[in-house]
Design a protein around this motif. Structure first.
Motif, short mmCIF file in Angstrom:
data_model
loop_
_atom_site.label_atom_id
_atom_site.label_comp_id
_atom_site.label_asym_id
_atom_site.label_seq_id
_atom_site.Cartn_x
_atom_site.Cartn_y
_atom_site.Cartn_z
N ARG A 185 1.17 -0.34 -4.97
CA ARG A 185 2.18 -0.70 -5.97
C ARG A 185 2.34 -2.22 -5.97
O ARG A 185 2.09 -2.87 -4.95
CB ARG A 185 3.54 -0.08 -5.66
CG ARG A 185 3.63 1.43 -5.68
CD ARG A 185 5.02 1.85 -5.28
NE ARG A 185 5.17 3.28 -5.09
CZ ARG A 185 5.67 4.11 -6.00
NH1 ARG A 185 6.05 3.63 -7.17
NH2 ARG A 185 5.79 5.40 -5.75
N GLU B 297 -4.10 2.97 -8.92
CA GLU B 297 -5.30 3.37 -8.19
C GLU B 297 -6.27 2.21 -8.10
O GLU B 297 -6.82 1.77 -9.11
CB GLU B 297 -5.96 4.56 -8.90
CG GLU B 297 -5.12 5.82 -8.95
CD GLU B 297 -4.89 6.41 -7.56
OE1 GLU B 297 -5.71 6.14 -6.65
OE2 GLU B 297 -3.89 7.15 -7.39
N VAL C 297 2.47 4.10 -8.93
CA VAL C 297 1.31 3.96 -8.05
C VAL C 297 0.08 3.62 -8.88
O VAL C 297 -0.22 4.27 -9.89
CB VAL C 297 1.07 5.27 -7.26
CG1 VAL C 297 -0.19 5.13 -6.40
CG2 VAL C 297 2.27 5.58 -6.38
N TRP D 79 0.85 -1.20 0.00
CA TRP D 79 0.00 0.00 0.00
C TRP D 79 0.88 1.24 0.00
O TRP D 79 1.88 1.30 0.71
CB TRP D 79 -0.92 -0.01 1.22
CG TRP D 79 -1.77 -1.23 1.30
CD1 TRP D 79 -1.64 -2.26 2.18
CD2 TRP D 79 -2.87 -1.57 0.45
NE1 TRP D 79 -2.58 -3.22 1.95
CE2 TRP D 79 -3.36 -2.82 0.88
CE3 TRP D 79 -3.48 -0.94 -0.62
CZ2 TRP D 79 -4.43 -3.45 0.26
CZ3 TRP D 79 -4.55 -1.56 -1.24
CH2 TRP D 79 -5.02 -2.80 -0.80
N GLU D 80 0.53 2.19 -0.80
CA GLU D 80 1.29 3.43 -0.88
C GLU D 80 1.17 4.20 0.44
O GLU D 80 0.08 4.27 1.03
CB GLU D 80 0.78 4.29 -2.05
CG GLU D 80 1.54 5.57 -2.26
CD GLU D 80 2.97 5.34 -2.73
OE1 GLU D 80 3.68 6.34 -2.90
OE2 GLU D 80 3.37 4.17 -2.93
N CYS E 166 -6.67 -4.44 -12.59
CA CYS E 166 -6.29 -3.06 -12.31
C CYS E 166 -5.63 -2.45 -13.54
O CYS E 166 -5.25 -3.18 -14.47
CB CYS E 166 -5.35 -2.98 -11.10
SG CYS E 166 -3.80 -3.87 -11.32
N SER F 271 -9.13 2.31 -6.97
CA SER F 271 -10.47 2.79 -7.29
C SER F 271 -10.81 2.57 -8.77
O SER F 271 -11.97 2.58 -9.15
CB SER F 271 -10.60 4.27 -6.95
OG SER F 271 -9.64 5.04 -7.68
N GLN F 272 -9.76 2.36 -9.60
CA GLN F 272 -9.98 2.12 -11.02
C GLN F 272 -10.01 0.63 -11.36
O GLN F 272 -10.11 0.26 -12.53
CB GLN F 272 -8.89 2.81 -11.84
CG GLN F 272 -8.85 4.32 -11.66
CD GLN F 272 -7.72 4.96 -12.43
OE1 GLN F 272 -7.14 4.35 -13.33
NE2 GLN F 272 -7.38 6.18 -12.08
N GLY G 65 -10.53 1.33 -2.41
CA GLY G 65 -9.89 2.31 -3.28
C GLY G 65 -8.52 2.78 -2.86
O GLY G 65 -8.04 3.82 -3.34
N GLN G 66 -7.82 2.03 -1.98
CA GLN G 66 -6.51 2.48 -1.52
C GLN G 66 -5.48 2.32 -2.64
O GLN G 66 -5.39 1.25 -3.26
CB GLN G 66 -6.08 1.67 -0.29
CG GLN G 66 -6.99 1.83 0.91
CD GLN G 66 -6.45 1.09 2.12
OE1 GLN G 66 -5.24 1.08 2.36
NE2 GLN G 66 -7.34 0.47 2.89
N PRO G 67 -4.64 3.34 -2.91
CA PRO G 67 -3.58 3.22 -3.93
C PRO G 67 -2.50 2.25 -3.49
O PRO G 67 -2.22 2.11 -2.29
CB PRO G 67 -3.06 4.65 -4.05
CG PRO G 67 -3.37 5.30 -2.75
CD PRO G 67 -4.66 4.68 -2.28
#
Length: 583
Positions: free
Chosen positions: A75, A91, A89, A33-34, A126, A93-94, A71-73
């Protein structure tokens, strides 16, 4: 997480694809998680659609799906070629939960073991990352040898046996090598340190102790790729390693700058004054059926290095391609029969390399009667590299013998990628390159690729190239089938005039005969022989006999049977048929 300044950004689409393909391998990847500390969650990259999406298997990561839906960004990260590699990074959410994969991914899924206690797979799709980042720590940084940089590594076992390989990259801590498959037993010695000797063209040599860290067999190239860690390195050896790594980096930078570079060539990769230089690497240490096969393998070595350069984001190097094309044509002019015979025995090379060489020589030979020198060179060079763009494809797609519409749409990209990668190749006739390298897979009925060009719009050279390409491909062994007999190939092409130009098929038959040079045949007295030469009627005129049962695969050791021709050949009786053997 390491400081951002320690990372190098990778932007080239094909290099991004190659590194993501590496992360989808057995070592897997992790999701972090970023802006959050913690251990990376294990995920598997099960499908890569360049420029579109990545599909992750998150089954083993517990409640990862819940956090992704929030929706947590994040990597993706892992190890590629000894360096930490991470995506930009992404997303969450996408992204989205998915259940369907492409035909290729579904085939891999079908092979997954099923049984009680195995939970259903949780898949998350993703966005595909535009860039990747690689951690560059000086001590662990691996200096990669690029096109034109040759160096060897020799492993010694406890019995005094030597295994010669090619140095792929070097760091202070270790190196990566390509080795012959016969070294596999030594690599599985439980991690014991073995003597490893490095050698360079200027005569420099360094011997250290090294332990194997990992190794894998590459079925496409029929060799073993292995990573080593140096042990008990003394101060003077470390100083020498630093010097070698820096010199490799400097020469690599010069090559990357191209013909306009003002840097002088590295002395490390130049033979000493007045010396030809040592013959380095596994190709020089191998045995070959004929001396011509050995000489041809050096050109194959160039094509292999050029393919690696493409896979790392580089271009087709025009000046080197020009020199190697001249060398290939010089071999052809010196001994046409011997060179065509040698094509049969390049079994240690990857398919794009040996196929490119075969198509180049057979096509030039088919057209030989009316080719001006410059045109002949352009045809040869275009054919040599026509399949190299496939190294930019993900390995599962590159090695899949059959594919559906989705896979085909991705496969055809290799033609355009190759065209984009030409550098300082103005000496290649553009019309010739278009016909040979770009239209070689087109068919008269429009069913070919990449553009589906039909009969009236296909150039004559493209029609001839398509015939040669198809015949050589059908003569080769594939994972899903054995090689075709030449008679069956001729029959197939003649039975499909809507796809292949019958005029060129017939010209090929007239030129190379029913038993071409390189074919293994059985005579009526039950003896076997390799076809070495044909007469003016394209009938076998010289044969090298072989004793015993038919070999299970194409020989690699020197051929030692008697050569027979004339009355001695007639005494063997009529040819009963071609003997098909695997690669």
């Amino acid at each position: 997480m390491a400081d951002q300044q320690e990372f190098e950004t990778i932007r080239h689409p094909q290099e991004v694809a190659q590194l993501l393909d590496c992360l989808s391998g057995p070592q897997g990847a992790g999701l972090v998680w970023e802006n959050s500390a913690g251990t990376p969650a294990p995920v598997v990259l099960v499908e890569l659609l360049p420029g579109e999406s990545i599909t992750l298997d998150i089954t083993a990561a517990g409640d990862l799906g819940r956090r992704l839906k929030q929706g947590q960004p994040f990597r993706l990260m892992g190890y590629c070629e000894g360096m930490i590699t991470r995506t930009s990074v992404l997303e969450a959410s996408q992204g989205e939960v998915v259940t369907a994969l492409s035909a290729t991914a579904q085939a891999a899924e079908a092979a997954r073991p099923r049984g009680s206690g195995v939970p259903p797979r949780q898949l998350w799709r993703c966005p595909y990352p535009e860039t990747l980042e690689r951690l560059q720590r000086r001590r662990s940084f691996r200096a990669r040898l690029r096109l034109g940089m040759a160096a060897e590594a020799i492993l010694h076992d406890s019995d005094g046996q030597r295994f010669s390989g090619d140095l792929i990259d070097l760091s202070i801590d270790g190196c990566r090598l390509d080795l012959p498959h016969t070294a596999a037993a030594l690599l599985g010695n439980g991690g014991a340190a073995v003597p490893l000797e490095l050698g360079f063209p200027d005569g420099s040599r360094l011997t250290l102790k090294a332990c194997v860290q990992h190794h894998r067999f590459d079925p496409e190239r029929r060799l073993v790729e292995a990573g080593f860690h140096f042990t008990a390195v003394r101060a003077h050896q470390e100083r020498t390693l630093w010097q070698l790594v820096r010199e490799i980096e400097r020469e690599s930078a010069r090559i990357a700058e191209g013909v306009d570079s003002r840097r002088p060539p590295s002395a490390l990769f130049q033979p000493s004054q007045g010396r030809r230089g040592p013959r380095l690497g596994r190709r020089e240490a191998e045995t070959y059926p004929t001396d011509m096969t050995r000489r041809l393998s050096r050109i194959a070595g160039y094509l292999h290095a050029q393919a690696l350069e493409l896979a790392q984001g580089g271009c087709i190097h025009g000046p080197r391609l020009s020199r190697q094309t001249d060398q290939l044509l010089a071999l052809y002019d010196e001994d046409r029969n011997g060179l065509i015979f040698a094509l049969r025995f390049l079994t240690r090379e990857s398919w794009p390399v040996r196929h490119g060489l075969s198509v180049a020589i057979l096509l030039v030979d088919l057209l030989a009667d009316s080719l001006p020198a410059e045109l002949r060179k352009s045809i040869t060079a275009s054919a040599m590299i026509h399949d190299l763009g496939k190294v930019l494809l993900p390995a599962p797609l590159r090695l899949t013998p059959t594919f559906g519409d989705a896979e085909r749409s991705r496969l055809i990209q290799h033609v355009g990628w190759l065209k984009e990668r030409l550098s300082h190749c103005a000496w290649i006739n553009a019309s010739v390159f278009e016909a040979v390298a770009c239209q070689i897979n087109e068919r008269l009925d429009g069913s070919g690729y990449p553009l589906g060009i039909q009969d009236a719009d296909l150039r004559e050279l493209a029609r001839a190239s398509a015939v040669v390409d198809a015949i050589d491909a059908m003569r080769a062994q594939r994972p899903d089938r054995p090689p075709w007999r030449i008679a069956a190939i001729y029959r197939y092409l003649l039975d499909h005039p809507e796809k292949f130009d019958s005029v060129w098929v017939k010209r090929f038959i007239q030129r190379f005969g029913l038993y071409p040079i390189g074919a293994l045949v059985r005579f009526s007295d039950n003896s076997l022989g390799w076809i070495l030469a044909l007469d003016d009627q394209s009938r076998p005129a010289c044969v090298q006999r072989t004793t015993g049962k038919p070999p299970s695969q194409v020989p690699r050791a020197p051929l030692d049977g008697a050569r027979v021709e004339g009355e001695a050949l007639a005494a063997l009786g009529a040819i009963q048929g071609e003997v098909i053997i695997g690669a």
